[in-house]
Motif scaffolding. Structure first.
Motif, PDB file in Angstrom:
ATOM      1  N   ALA A 137      33.754  45.347  35.247  1.00  0.00           N
ATOM      2  CA  ALA A 137      34.232  44.855  33.954  1.00  0.00           C
ATOM      3  C   ALA A 137      33.367  45.293  32.783  1.00  0.00           C
ATOM      4  CB  ALA A 137      34.338  43.327  33.987  1.00  0.00           C
ATOM      5  N   ASP A 138      32.071  45.285  32.963  1.00  0.00           N
ATOM      6  CA  ASP A 138      31.178  45.559  31.834  1.00  0.00           C
ATOM      7  C   ASP A 138      30.446  46.889  31.954  1.00  0.00           C
ATOM      8  OD1 ASP A 138      31.777  43.067  30.603  1.00  0.00           O
ATOM      9  OD2 ASP A 138      30.428  42.079  32.029  1.00  0.00           O
ATOM     10  N   LEU A 139      30.920  47.775  32.815  1.00  0.00           N
ATOM     11  CA  LEU A 139      30.250  49.061  32.965  1.00  0.00           C
ATOM     12  C   LEU A 139      30.543  49.917  31.737  1.00  0.00           C
ATOM     13  CD1 LEU A 139      28.488  49.806  35.350  1.00  0.00           C
ATOM     14  CD2 LEU A 139      30.351  51.195  36.246  1.00  0.00           C
ATOM     15  N   PRO A 140      29.516  50.387  31.044  1.00  0.00           N
ATOM     16  CA  PRO A 140      29.734  51.110  29.790  1.00  0.00           C
ATOM     17  C   PRO A 140      30.565  52.374  29.978  1.00  0.00           C
ATOM     18  CG  PRO A 140      27.438  50.456  30.010  1.00  0.00           C
ATOM     19  CD  PRO A 140      28.088  50.186  31.330  1.00  0.00           C
ATOM     20  N   GLY A 141      31.462  52.622  29.024  1.00  0.00           N
ATOM     21  CA  GLY A 141      32.244  53.847  28.988  1.00  0.00           C
ATOM     22  C   GLY A 141      33.581  53.776  29.681  1.00  0.00           C
ATOM     23  N   GLU A 162      52.450  45.673  36.863  1.00  0.00           N
ATOM     24  CA  GLU A 162      52.978  44.730  35.879  1.00  0.00           C
ATOM     25  C   GLU A 162      52.153  43.446  35.855  1.00  0.00           C
ATOM     26  OE1 GLU A 162      57.100  44.348  36.832  1.00  0.00           O
ATOM     27  OE2 GLU A 162      57.617  46.325  36.023  1.00  0.00           O
ATOM     28  N   GLY A 163      51.698  43.004  37.025  1.00  0.00           N
ATOM     29  CA  GLY A 163      50.844  41.829  37.082  1.00  0.00           C
ATOM     30  C   GLY A 163      49.515  42.057  36.381  1.00  0.00           C
ATOM     31  N   GLU A 164      48.955  43.265  36.537  1.00  0.00           N
ATOM     32  CA  GLU A 164      47.687  43.571  35.873  1.00  0.00           C
ATOM     33  C   GLU A 164      47.881  43.731  34.374  1.00  0.00           C
ATOM     34  OE1 GLU A 164      45.257  45.576  39.598  1.00  0.00           O
ATOM     35  OE2 GLU A 164      46.159  46.908  38.101  1.00  0.00           O
ATOM     36  N   LEU A 165      48.991  44.323  33.962  1.00  0.00           N
ATOM     37  CA  LEU A 165      49.249  44.471  32.531  1.00  0.00           C
ATOM     38  C   LEU A 165      49.371  43.103  31.868  1.00  0.00           C
ATOM     39  CD1 LEU A 165      49.809  46.508  30.231  1.00  0.00           C
ATOM     40  CD2 LEU A 165      52.246  46.284  30.767  1.00  0.00           C
ATOM     41  N   ALA A 166      49.932  42.144  32.575  1.00  0.00           N
ATOM     42  CA  ALA A 166      50.075  40.794  32.026  1.00  0.00           C
ATOM     43  C   ALA A 166      48.720  40.141  31.756  1.00  0.00           C
ATOM     44  CB  ALA A 166      50.889  39.926  32.980  1.00  0.00           C
ATOM     45  N   LYS A 167      47.661  40.646  32.394  1.00  0.00           N
ATOM     46  CA  LYS A 167      46.317  40.098  32.198  1.00  0.00           C
ATOM     47  C   LYS A 167      45.514  40.880  31.155  1.00  0.00           C
ATOM     48  CE  LYS A 167      46.042  38.538  37.013  1.00  0.00           C
ATOM     49  NZ  LYS A 167      45.297  38.648  38.294  1.00  0.00           N
ATOM     50  N   ALA A 168      46.160  41.817  30.477  1.00  0.00           N
ATOM     51  CA  ALA A 168      45.455  42.670  29.507  1.00  0.00           C
ATOM     52  C   ALA A 168      44.641  41.824  28.534  1.00  0.00           C
ATOM     53  CB  ALA A 168      46.456  43.524  28.748  1.00  0.00           C
ATOM     54  N   GLY A 169      43.382  42.235  28.347  1.00  0.00           N
ATOM     55  CA  GLY A 169      42.489  41.519  27.454  1.00  0.00           C
ATOM     56  C   GLY A 169      41.560  40.566  28.160  1.00  0.00           C
ATOM     57  N   GLU A 170      41.902  40.171  29.380  1.00  0.00           N
ATOM     58  CA  GLU A 170      41.023  39.298  30.146  1.00  0.00           C
ATOM     59  C   GLU A 170      39.861  40.111  30.729  1.00  0.00           C
ATOM     60  OE1 GLU A 170      43.161  37.149  33.125  1.00  0.00           O
ATOM     61  OE2 GLU A 170      44.778  36.568  31.753  1.00  0.00           O
ATOM     62  N   PRO A 171      38.748  39.469  31.080  1.00  0.00           N
ATOM     63  CA  PRO A 171      37.637  40.204  31.704  1.00  0.00           C
ATOM     64  C   PRO A 171      38.116  40.963  32.948  1.00  0.00           C
ATOM     65  CG  PRO A 171      36.936  38.007  31.091  1.00  0.00           C
ATOM     66  CD  PRO A 171      38.418  38.050  30.865  1.00  0.00           C
ATOM     67  N   GLN A 175      40.680  47.418  30.125  1.00  0.00           N
ATOM     68  CA  GLN A 175      40.864  48.864  30.130  1.00  0.00           C
ATOM     69  C   GLN A 175      42.360  49.200  30.148  1.00  0.00           C
ATOM     70  OE1 GLN A 175      38.928  47.193  32.343  1.00  0.00           O
ATOM     71  NE2 GLN A 175      36.872  47.785  31.704  1.00  0.00           N
ATOM     72  N   ARG A 176      42.683  50.354  29.600  1.00  0.00           N
ATOM     73  CA  ARG A 176      44.064  50.823  29.599  1.00  0.00           C
ATOM     74  C   ARG A 176      44.499  51.189  31.007  1.00  0.00           C
ATOM     75  NH1 ARG A 176      47.202  53.394  25.574  1.00  0.00           N
ATOM     76  NH2 ARG A 176      45.371  53.540  24.230  1.00  0.00           N
TER      77      ARG A 176
END
Length: 228
Positions: A137-141, A162-171, A175-176
């Motif tokens: 989650a916090d690995l730079p780059g 689709e399940g992962e896209l629904a979590k966009a913005g969470e820790p 990432q895109r």
């Protein structure tokens, strides 16, 4: 809304020029697709960089499979590519039991410090996608996951994506998602409707698989499909 990202695999400068002519936004640079894409030679990277004005993400992988192999050799290849001007990369490693090889992945991330990079389809072969994402989650780059949602491809993994896209913005999910791996034209309308905005293509823009170069007309067809 900005148009979706369209990334095409290029093996040569000829591939790169055709992909650019057809409307690709970015290239993934590899060699040896018989091994599912390995690190290109520095000279090949330099030739492609001279041929096109597109962002280039360079594969960091020197053996088939998802274990790092000779890490010292890979770090040396990485240093040589950076010295030649490479600024974006693709990487990611698993242990033999399908867990994230965090030490190897971190070593490469540190070697490309200051650069943006994609964690590739190793995620689709991992034993626990959620744990892998949490550990990275916090690995730079790291700004992208190239994934089809399942080892068998998009047809089997779209619901996972689709399940992962629904979590966009969470820790772990900031990432895109770059959709690739068994991606077919018929998948695209549904993926676009679901909100996906980045797509990755390799063999589908070639007339006869990896034995033939990228076809600019096929790239343009995919560009139009993704933008529709």
């Amino acid at each position: 809304m900005s148009r979706p990202i369209f990334e095409v695999i290029a093996l040569t400068a000829q591939d790169a020029q055709a992909a650019a002519a057809g409307g690709a936004d970015r290239l993934e640079l590899v060699t040896d697709m018989a091994a599912d894409g390995l690190t290109p030679a520095v000279a090949d990277f330099a030739a492609i960089r001279a041929a096109v004005d597109l962002p280039l993400r360079v594969m960091l992988r020197i053996r088939d499979g998802f274990t790092p192999g000779g890490l010292d050799e890979l770090l040396a290849r990485t240093a040589a590519l950076r010295a030649e001007g490479a600024e974006e990369f693709v990487l990611g490693f698993l242990t033999a039991d399908g867990g994230l090889d965090l030490p190897a992945t971190r070593a490469l991330a540190e070697a490309v410090a200051g650069c943006r990079w994609t964690f590739h389809r190793a995620i689709d072969h991992s034993a626990d996608r959620a744990a892998l994402r949490a550990d990275l989650a916090d690995l730079p780059g790291l700004d992208t996951y190239l994934t089809s949602g399942a080892a068998a491809g998009v047809s089997h993994g779209q619901h996972v994506l689709e399940g992962e896209l629904a979590k966009a913005g969470e820790p772990g999910y900031r990432q895109r998602i770059l959709v690739g791996g068994g991606l077919r034209a018929e998948h695209v309308p549904g993926l676009r409707a679901a909100g996906f905005d980045a797509f990755h293509i390799g063999g589908a823009v070639r007339a006869d698989g990896w034995y033939t170069p990228v076809d600019a007309a096929k790239v343009a067809e995919w560009r139009a499909l993704i933008d529709a």
